[in-house]
Enzyme design. Sequence first.
Site, PDB file in Angstrom:
ATOM      1  N   LYS A 101     -10.138  -7.521   8.051  1.00 32.45           N
ATOM      2  CA  LYS A 101     -10.868  -7.720   9.310  1.00 32.45           C
ATOM      3  C   LYS A 101     -10.619  -6.515  10.192  1.00 32.45           C
ATOM      4  O   LYS A 101      -9.567  -5.887  10.110  1.00 32.45           O
ATOM      5  CB  LYS A 101     -10.425  -9.006  10.017  1.00 32.45           C
ATOM      6  CG  LYS A 101      -8.987  -8.953  10.527  1.00 32.45           C
ATOM      7  CD  LYS A 101      -8.660 -10.148  11.386  1.00 32.45           C
ATOM      8  CE  LYS A 101      -7.181 -10.187  11.762  1.00 32.45           C
ATOM      9  NZ  LYS A 101      -6.866  -9.478  13.010  1.00 32.45           N
TER      10      LYS A 101
ATOM     11  N   HIS B 103       0.829  -1.210   0.000  1.00 38.91           N
ATOM     12  CA  HIS B 103       0.000   0.000   0.000  1.00 38.91           C
ATOM     13  C   HIS B 103       0.860   1.255   0.000  1.00 38.91           C
ATOM     14  O   HIS B 103       0.579   2.220  -0.704  1.00 38.91           O
ATOM     15  CB  HIS B 103      -0.944   0.012   1.208  1.00 38.91           C
ATOM     16  CG  HIS B 103      -2.248  -0.663   0.929  1.00 38.91           C
ATOM     17  ND1 HIS B 103      -2.376  -2.020   0.931  1.00 38.91           N
ATOM     18  CD2 HIS B 103      -3.468  -0.168   0.617  1.00 38.91           C
ATOM     19  CE1 HIS B 103      -3.627  -2.336   0.639  1.00 38.91           C
ATOM     20  NE2 HIS B 103      -4.317  -1.227   0.440  1.00 38.91           N
TER      21      HIS B 103
END
Lengths: 183, 280
Positions: free
Chosen positions: A103, A38
């Site tokens: 999550k 990222h």
Amino acid sequence: MTKKRLTPPLTDADIENLEIGDQVLITGTIYTARDAAHKRLVELLDEGKELPVDLKGQIIYYVGPTPAKPGQVIGSAGPTTSYRMDPYAPKLLAIGLKAMIGKGSRSQEVKDAMKKYKGCYLAAVGGAAALIAKSIKKAEVIAYPELGPEAIRKLEVEDFPAIVVNDCKGGDLYEEGVKKYQK
Amino acid sequence: MREISYEKIVAEVARLCREANYFLGEDVTKAFEKALADEESPTGKGILEQLIKNAEIARNEEVPMCQDTGVAVVFLEMGQDVTVSGGALYDAINDGVREGYEKGYLRKSMVEHPLQRKNTGDNTPAIIHTKIVTGDKLKITVAPKGGGSENMSGISMMAPAAGEEGVKKFVVETVRKAGPNPCPPIVVGVGIGGNFEKCALLAKEALLRPIGQPSDDEYAARLEREIFEEIRKLGIGPQGMGGRNTALAVHINVHPCHIASLPVAVNINCHASRHKSVIL
């Protein structure tokens, strides 16, 4: 509950059709990226350079799998905690990323970006990594192999199970679910 | 002096690394079944069923239950009448971790510098805690610890006036703030007393106790029950999607401390609660 099917690339209409708590099954191509990938993707965007993968309409899965054993397509591959990708996610949603799988809770900035750009956040069951790996039929490293488990992989999945946590209307299953059972 | 060979320690540590990651503990399996029977949320029940199925696949195929195969945390209880032949004890532990993670197809999750963040490539160094005890045995426990749950842990240096209520509030609040992030249903390890570093270690050691086995200290055992009930009311549930089973257990370890201090640490473990031991 009936399960909704998602087949990327996803459209705004696909996303608008999702509500928090929906169980979805994904079939098709998804991409993996976590912390280090990222950082690199957003650095490229900031420099105005092209990304190693076109994210328009796509799904990113936050995962760093274990090494595959001989005969396996991929090792165990459950979701990692998503908030670490929060600083980067709005920029990827802005260029057309449609869904993220991980999550744990997202920041307000990410939730706002999902509303603005019509995106959604799905949760896979954390720690169910051996089970989830069964729905991954093909895996190929397509960028940053030097990052090892953090490399970007292209996955072919079949009936990959996930639950809608944040839809594009501002709903949040973590908040709503807890409210329902709080005493 | 009884001798244990370097090679024996390497082989045992490698085996424990693999087995802790492949085989869910029997105490955890039982706790999952209990939670499944008790859970009010249909989504929560579905998640617990997936976790039970996941553990079966991992056991049968000898693959990791979770992709985060953790930092290798190793606890040693070294009898003072034992010596290691053929090399240094900590080198043997690290060689065992290297072998276990490489040959066991476990993920390597250690970076060599916390800010430069280059992966060491073999999951070493292990984090090793050693106690010297009487006798001529060596007990080795390998407890692979994932990042998601470790990151949600907390420590508070309280004033003694905060008392029992302050401690309870801090533990419950740490669990509430962690929400879905540490992979609930979690195991909550609590250390009360000692000093800054001692209470953190007490909390980590509390995670090694079989799930649901109460503390030997009666006061701590009562606190465990009361905090567990408070956590049930939070409503976080399996994976944080709402439900009754946020924690599988609360384990508290206590230790004497300074007249001015009340240190409290909360170390959260994910539902897999991985640890395996051997006595050599």
